[in-house]
Design an enzyme around this catalytic site. Structure first.
Site: not given
Ligand code: NI
Length: 180
Positions: A100, A142-143, A146
């Protein structure tokens, strides 16, 4: 176009739940997206989410043709996804290495759903609906995390599989990706 500073783990803005975008197709939104594109490009990342440049809005960008950071992975078209939602299409989770831009120099093994449907909108407000598997699905999960204030180290199940990129690199590149 300005390249923005990437926030790093520890910054409270990375742990906030981001707000949905309400107005599409306007200069303010386009400028923010351009900043994200420029910052992603400059950093060599395969994905970026708005909170990483300090903007808590539900916007993420992902995709790559070939990545130095992920040499084993198949290309994914560049996608700008706003107000995303994820629907797992299987209970099956697979482990894979993640890094990341907000956790520089490190990698960790994270379980993610193998197959998902994701929906959202492009910058003009057109609906997007895609079915994705393996690394493509991993990147979206994953995004999307966030946008909910979750960083991948918070999902690692075995902390022995979390460490510095230079130490782990041989191990990471030796792992054949599931789809190839
Ligand atoms: Ni990331």
């Amino acid at each position: 176009m300005p390249i923005k500073t990437l926030l790093k783990m520890g910054d409270p803005k990375l742990f906030e739940v981001s707000e949905p975008v309400e107005k599409f197709n306007n200069p303010e939104l386009n400028e923010l997206i351009q900043d994200m594109l420029d910052t992603k490009e400059a950093s060599g990342g395969v994905g970026i989410a708005a909170p990483q440049i300090g903007i808590n809005k539900r916007i993420m960008i992902f995709g790559f043709e070939g990545s130095v950071r992920y040499p084993n992975e198949k290309p994914v078209p560049l996608t700008i996804l706003i107000n995303p939602e994820i629907f797992p299409l299987t209970d099956e989770k697979i482990e894979g290495w993640e890094g990341c831009l907000s956790v520089p120099g490190m990698r960790g093994m994270v379980p993610r759903f193998k197959k998902i449907k994701y929906t959202g909108f492009d910058p003009q407000g057109n609906k997007i609906e895609i079915i994705a598997e393996n690394f493509h699905a991993r990147m979206v999960q994953h995004e999307c995390d966030h946008l909910d204030g979750i960083l991948y180290p918070m999902r690692i199940t075995d902390m022995k599989n979390f460490g510095y990129e230079d130490v782990l690199w041989e191990k990471i590149t030796r792992v054949a990706t599931p789809e190839v």
